[in-house]
Structures are given as C-alpha cells and as structure tokens.
Design an enzyme around this catalytic site. Structure first.
Site: not given
Ligand code: G16
Length: 539
Positions: A17, A112-113, A125, A276, A278, A280-281, A343, A362, A364, A375, A494
């Site tokens: 993603t 990320s998270h 990324k 989170d 990095d 962004d969350r 997503t 989103e 998430s 984000k 999910r």
């Molecule tokens: C990433 C994307 C987000 C997305 C998320 C979904 O988040 O940047 O836009 O909503 O993945 O994750 P999944 O596919 O696991 O549902 P991040 O914060 O991990 O970069």
C-alpha cells in the site's frame, strides 16, 4: 571510487500500500536494499542531475541504509540529496521538503506503524516529484526491474557525518543536511492559529502526546512544549529509538495502551494524542473519550473555518472506501466535492493536485490536507487543538454535537491476522464470485441491498483500481472486506463494519456491532476457511 557490484535478484520486492515493507532480517540480507534502490533508479530512467530527499523514522537499519543510499545516489550521478539531521525525517516533513525544493523524488526509511528492531520490520517509502507515494504504474516497473537486476552502482567512500547542518560533498554529489523540525514548524505556523493554541494552554488546558519512541518525539517537544507552552511532561516517549523501546508504534486503542489508560483514568488530561513510527498517523482522545479516525475527518471538515489556512473555504473532501461514511454527510451539508478512493494515500494526490479536495482521511488513523501529499499526524493534533481553542468546547462535546447534527456511524475494524496467503486470496476471490447471489438475502436483522467489488475510476488520470469488496444492507449498514497491503506476516484480512443511527443509542460500539460482526463472518465464510471464530484485533 565508483564501484559496479554484481548482484542476483530477489523476487519479493513488490511494494504494498505504501512502499516496500519487510522483516528486518529480510531487508538486511546482502544486497537486498541495494537491489531495490537501484531498481528504482533504473525504473525511472536514472537519476543523473536530480535532487532527492532522504530521511527515516530512526528504526533499526536506518543509519546503515541511509549511508548506502547516499553512496548509491552519488554513484548514479545524482546532483543533490537533502538529508535530515541524524538521518531522521518524518514522512510529512519529507513530503513538505520535497515539494518546497521541487525535488525529483524522496525516500523515507520506515515500516510506518509496524514494530522496529532486529526482530521487527524495516521499509522504504518512495515518493515522486508530486510529493506523494509513487503510483502503481511506477511501482510495477520497479518490481519488474528488481526481478532482473544484475548490478548496482555504489561509491566507495567514508560514511557521511549527518550530525552537522549544512552542505558537504560526497563524490560529485552535494549533500545538504537540514533540520527537519524547523522545516515542519514553519509550515504548521502558516496553517494554524498558534496564538490561540498558546492561550488555550496558558488557560490551564491539559494535554498529553505519546510519540511512542518514534520520529515525532522531538517535533512534539518543540511544537507543543517549547512553542505552544504545554507543560513539559505533556510529551512522553519522545526520544526516537531503533526498536521504539519495544513499543508497537501504531496509535490505536490496542497499541497505545498506556496513553489510553491515562486518558480513561480519573486524572485524565483534557486531550490526548499519539502518532505512529514515521509521524503520518494520529489518534485523538478526550477525557474518557475516543474519536474514531472516520469521525475525526468528518468533524475537522465540518469545522474547517476555525483553522486560518482553510477559513476562506475548502474544495472538497475524500475518504478511502473502507472509512465510515460520516464525512459524506458533512460534504453534502457543506455542498462541497466528495470522493471515495481505494485504500492508500496515493489515491488522494490527483484529487489534491486538481483542486478537487482540501481534506482527506482514512480509517487507519490517517488524516490530512493538501498542505502536503501525505497524511500528517501532528497536523491532525494541531487541527483539534485549534478547533478546541476557537470553540471553547471539549473533545467529547465537539464529537457529541457532531453526532446530534449528523447522526452517528458506529464503526469498527476487525483484523484477522497471520492467515495463509493462499487461503486469504481464495476467501476474497470466492466471496467476489458469490456477491451477486447475496443480494436480497437476509442475515439475522440485516438484508443485503447491494454487494460489489469497490472499483475506483480516477477522474484525473482515468486509471481504474479494484480494492476490496463491499456489502451494503437495506438499513444503510455496510461491511467492507479487504486484504492489508502493509503486513509482513502472512495475510491480514480486514473487515470494516459500519452501522448508521440517527438516534442516541448504546455507547458500547462493540455491542452495537456484535450482530454485524457475526454476519461478516457468515458472509465471508471466515471461520470455516481460517479456523478463527473471532477477530485477532479490533480497532
Ligand atoms: C499505509 C498507507 C495508508 C493506508 C494504510 C493501509 O499507511 O499510507 O494510506 O491507509 O497503509 O494499510 P493496510 O493496507 O494494511 O490496510 P502507513 O501509515 O502504513 O504508511
């Protein structure tokens, strides 16, 4: 000295993603990172004469990877690399610096998270000149390249000192080490009413921000404590660590447990927030009160006029299909544009570039605006502080008034983790096949009105993307099924549950969604196929 190194391809470098995410043990294999980075350079036709941004969230392997990437960039003829001091830079800051410098691309080293450390995850990324994550057309090219790569270029040179700000040379490439926090602060000052937030803190408003030992700790200390005057102990876990001090830096009710416990205790501060790995969350909490990310987007959109940068009006708003429909009702009331995308933040970018939307978010825990193309965790917290400062209302009051005005989407995500990839893919494929036959069927109190895969046709570039399956019920409830694109351990299914009510009902969201959760297992044949009678994680 420039060196060309022979290598053999890895076959698993397909981006998910948002970038490439792997177990650290995989990402640190010989030439693994080098192959991926060279594949990017090859896929975009080389980086000669270009400028890139580089930083990371400080997790394990960050320091080593940064040195390798700088040396490879120099060897590939890059003109300039703008790097965060100590190799640190949050994802939102990277997007800002990229846009401000009109750079050609950028890397944020982060999973990320996901947890970090030797036994955690590592990731990259990759953003393009628009400031957002590379589109699928580009990541497909990179993947094809990675499967055939034979060699990469690297400069043999001593490591670059990233502690001093300023400019230096690596071979012929210029390296500019910047203070990412100053860059970020300058942007936030232009968006928000800092004076009003300062007055809010001075009036005794109490606050806690949990940086989860990740990248936003120093940003939060500078902004909330040094600039806005929050109490020094209101920023916790603010030193970025390679393993996040053992924390799982995912700001939700499960992983940010100490913060949640504090906010649900009798001496809870007025507002709590977390980011989170990095940055962004975000998560937003009031005293004994949690704001879902879907509601947060809807509420901020409805209150845009309190934030100086948006007070003259907003173009529109977008959400991912899996996110609750709360913001759609606000968009209708405000008579602004409204979009539903797959997503992945990258799908918002064309809508922002073409002035179709200003806000997006989103489920998430991602919320943001067109100030950048990612984000933005601290932006979301500052948005809430700004709205609170302007209205004088508490987090709970703002949210309850919102529900009174628009009704409430009871919403929850159920995650089924660590499923065999083939089992998960088959579950989704078979469900898609069965969808037409579901229409009109009754499951307990729920009757299926419509059942379709979610297909997005981008109004700007005309591309079409299929992501997830949606079942709509006659009472306006919805179930969305999709497979995660960010996990590193088998497949995660999910399942997103939503039930819309205009009456003030039970406060217990889990109870409100209990029957719908059962229905989701029946429709998806989840228990038969995975052996799981319940979800592993509810957020
Ligand atoms: C990433 C994307 C987000 C997305 C998320 C979904 O988040 O940047 O836009 O909503 O993945 O994750 P999944 O596919 O696991 O549902 P991040 O914060 O991990 O970069």
């Amino acid at each position: 000295m420039l060196k060309t190194v022979r290598t053999t391809p890895y076959t698993d470098q397909k981006m998910g993603t948002a970038g490439l995410r792997k177990k650290s043990t995989i990402a640190t294999q010989e030439n693994y990172l080098e192959n991926f980075v060279q594949s990017i350079f090859n896929a975009v036709g080389g980086v000669k004469g270009q400028t890139f941004i580089l930083g990371g969230d400080g997790r394990y392997f960050n320091k080593t990877a940064i040195q390798k990437i700088m040396k490879m960039s120099a060897a590939n003829g890059m003109k300039k690399m703008i790097v965060g001091q100590y190799g640190l830079m949050s994802t939102p800051t990277s997007s800002r610096v990229l846009l401000k410098n009109k750079a050609d691309g950028g890397f944020v080293l982060t999973a990320s998270h996901n947890p970090g450390g030797i036994n955690g995850d590592f990731g990259i990324k990759y953003a393009v000149a628009s400031g957002g994550q590379c589109p699928t057309s580009v990541s497909d090219k990179i993947y094809e390249n990675s499967k055939n790569i034979q060699e990469y270029k690297i400069l043999e040179a001593p490591d670059v000192d990233l502690s001093c700000l300023g400019t230096q040379k690596l071979g012929d490439m210029e390296i500019e080490v910047i203070d990412p926090i100053t860059e970020y602060v300058q942007m936030m000052e232009k968006i928000f009413d800092f004076a009003a937030i300062r007055r809010l803190f001075a009036s005794g408003f109490t606050f806690i921000f949990d940086a989860m030992n990740a990248v936003t700790g120093p940003y939060a200390r500078r902004i909330f404590v040094d600039i806005l005057g929050a109490a020094p102990d209101s920023v916790v876990n603010d030193v970025p660590m390679e393993d996040f001090g053992g924390l799982h830096p995912d700001p939700n009710l499960i992983y940010a447990k100490p913060l949640v416990e504090k906010m649900y205790s009798d001496n809870a501060p007025d507002m709590g927030g977390a980011n989170d790995g990095d940055g962004d969350r975000n998560m937003i909490l009031g005293k004994k009160f949690f704001v879902t990310p879907s509601d947060s987007l809807a509420i901020l959109t409805d209150n845009y006029k309190y934030i100086p940068a948006y007070k003259n009006g907003i173009y529109g708003v977008a959400k991912s299909a899996a996110t609750s429909t709360a913001v759609s009702r606000v968009a209708k009331a405000l008579n602004i544009g409204y979009y539903e995308v797959p997503t992945g933040w990258k799908y918002f970018c064309n809508l922002m570039d073409s002035n179709r939307i200003t806000f997006c978010g989103e489920e998430s825990f991602g919320t943001g605006s067109c100030h950048i193309r990612e984000k933005d965790g601290i932006w979301a917290i500052l948005s809430w502080l700004n709205v609170i400062a302007a209205t004088g209302k508490s987090v709970e009051q703002i949210t309850r008034e919102h529900w009174q005005k628009y009704g409430r989407s009871y919403y929850m995500r159920n995650d089924y983790d660590g499923i065999d990839v083939n089992v998960a893919n088959k579950l989704m494929d078979d469900l898609e096949q069965r969808m037409p036959s579901l229409v009109g069927k009754k499951f307990g109190n729920f009757t299926v009105k419509e059942a379709n895969p979610f297909i997005y046709n981008d109004p700007v570039d005309g591309s079409s993307t299929k992501n997830g399956l949606i079942v709509y019920f006659t009472d306006n409830s919805r179930i969305v099924y999709r497979l995660s694109g960010t996990g590193t351990n088998g497949a995660t299914l999910r399942v997103y549950l939503e039930r819309y009510e205009t009456k003030q009902l039970d406060e217990d969201v889990e109870k409100m969604l209990e029957e719908l959760a059962d229905v989701s297992r029946q429709i998806g044949e989840i228990t038969e196929r995975t052996g799981k009678v319940k979800a592993d994680l509810l957020t």
